[in-house]
Design a protein around this motif. Structure first.
Motif, short mmCIF file in Angstrom:
data_model
loop_
_atom_site.label_atom_id
_atom_site.label_comp_id
_atom_site.label_asym_id
_atom_site.label_seq_id
_atom_site.Cartn_x
_atom_site.Cartn_y
_atom_site.Cartn_z
N LEU A 1 0.82 -1.21 0.00
CA LEU A 1 0.00 0.00 0.00
C LEU A 1 0.85 1.26 0.00
CD1 LEU A 1 -2.89 -1.00 2.42
CD2 LEU A 1 -3.00 -0.68 -0.06
N ALA A 2 1.94 1.24 0.76
CA ALA A 2 2.83 2.41 0.77
C ALA A 2 3.40 2.66 -0.62
CB ALA A 2 3.96 2.20 1.78
N GLY A 3 3.79 1.60 -1.30
CA GLY A 3 4.31 1.76 -2.66
C GLY A 3 3.28 2.27 -3.63
N LEU A 4 2.05 1.76 -3.52
CA LEU A 4 0.98 2.22 -4.41
C LEU A 4 0.64 3.69 -4.16
CD1 LEU A 4 -1.39 -0.88 -4.31
CD2 LEU A 4 -0.11 -0.05 -6.30
N VAL A 5 0.57 4.08 -2.91
CA VAL A 5 0.21 5.46 -2.56
C VAL A 5 1.30 6.45 -2.97
CG1 VAL A 5 -0.21 7.01 -0.61
CG2 VAL A 5 -1.36 4.80 -0.71
N THR A 6 2.56 6.07 -2.79
CA THR A 6 3.66 6.98 -3.11
C THR A 6 4.08 6.94 -4.57
OG1 THR A 6 5.34 5.36 -2.49
CG2 THR A 6 4.57 6.87 -0.77
N GLY A 7 3.58 5.95 -5.30
CA GLY A 7 3.95 5.84 -6.71
C GLY A 7 5.28 5.16 -6.95
N LEU A 8 5.79 4.44 -5.96
CA LEU A 8 7.04 3.71 -6.09
C LEU A 8 6.90 2.65 -7.18
CD1 LEU A 8 9.87 3.30 -4.78
CD2 LEU A 8 8.80 1.56 -3.35
N GLU A 9 7.87 2.60 -8.08
CA GLU A 9 7.80 1.62 -9.17
C GLU A 9 8.07 0.21 -8.62
OE1 GLU A 9 9.83 0.58 -13.46
OE2 GLU A 9 9.98 2.61 -12.68
N PRO A 10 7.14 -0.72 -8.85
CA PRO A 10 7.33 -2.08 -8.34
C PRO A 10 8.34 -2.87 -9.17
CG PRO A 10 5.30 -1.97 -9.57
CD PRO A 10 5.87 -0.56 -9.53
N ALA A 11 8.81 -3.96 -8.59
CA ALA A 11 9.74 -4.85 -9.30
C ALA A 11 8.93 -5.79 -10.20
CB ALA A 11 10.56 -5.64 -8.30
N ARG A 12 9.39 -5.96 -11.41
CA ARG A 12 8.73 -6.86 -12.35
C ARG A 12 9.15 -8.30 -12.04
NH1 ARG A 12 7.36 -5.49 -18.13
NH2 ARG A 12 6.13 -7.28 -18.70
N LEU A 13 8.18 -9.20 -12.03
CA LEU A 13 8.49 -10.61 -11.85
C LEU A 13 8.97 -11.17 -13.19
CD1 LEU A 13 5.39 -11.82 -9.81
CD2 LEU A 13 7.67 -11.27 -8.95
N VAL A 14 10.05 -11.91 -13.14
CA VAL A 14 10.61 -12.51 -14.36
C VAL A 14 10.83 -13.99 -14.11
CG1 VAL A 14 11.67 -10.39 -15.21
CG2 VAL A 14 12.96 -11.89 -13.70
N ALA A 15 10.82 -14.77 -15.18
CA ALA A 15 11.08 -16.19 -15.07
C ALA A 15 12.54 -16.42 -14.70
CB ALA A 15 10.77 -16.89 -16.40
N PRO A 16 12.78 -17.41 -13.83
CA PRO A 16 14.18 -17.66 -13.42
C PRO A 16 15.04 -18.14 -14.55
CG PRO A 16 12.65 -19.27 -12.44
CD PRO A 16 11.84 -18.33 -13.22
#
Length: 74
Positions: A59-74
């Motif tokens: 929620l903190a990331g969504l509210v502040t606009g922090l760019e999330p980490a993309r999930l990638v295949a190992p």
């Protein structure tokens, strides 16, 4: 809604955990999901994203606009 079950099932298999819907992020129509450990993810047409180790961090990331980490295949 049927595509959501398949999408969440695919994510759960990829992460080797159970995943449940949490809601949607309205500005991007991303599907929000939480796994059995409490980690939070967003899924949209551009990919799957890790939002945080728990709901508070997500929620903190969504509210502040922090760019999330993309999930990638190992």
């Amino acid at each position: 809604g049927l595509h959501m079950a398949r999408t969440l099932g695919d994510l759960g298999r990829a992460l080797d955990t159970d995943v449940s819907p949490l809601g949607t992020e309205t500005s991007t129509d991303s599907l929000l999901a939480i796994d059995a450990e409490g980690r939070v993810y967003a899924l949209d047409h551009t990919g799957d994203w890790y939002l945080g180790a728990d709901i508070d961090q997500a929620l903190a990331g969504l509210v502040t606009g922090l760019e999330p980490a993309r999930l990638v295949a190992p």
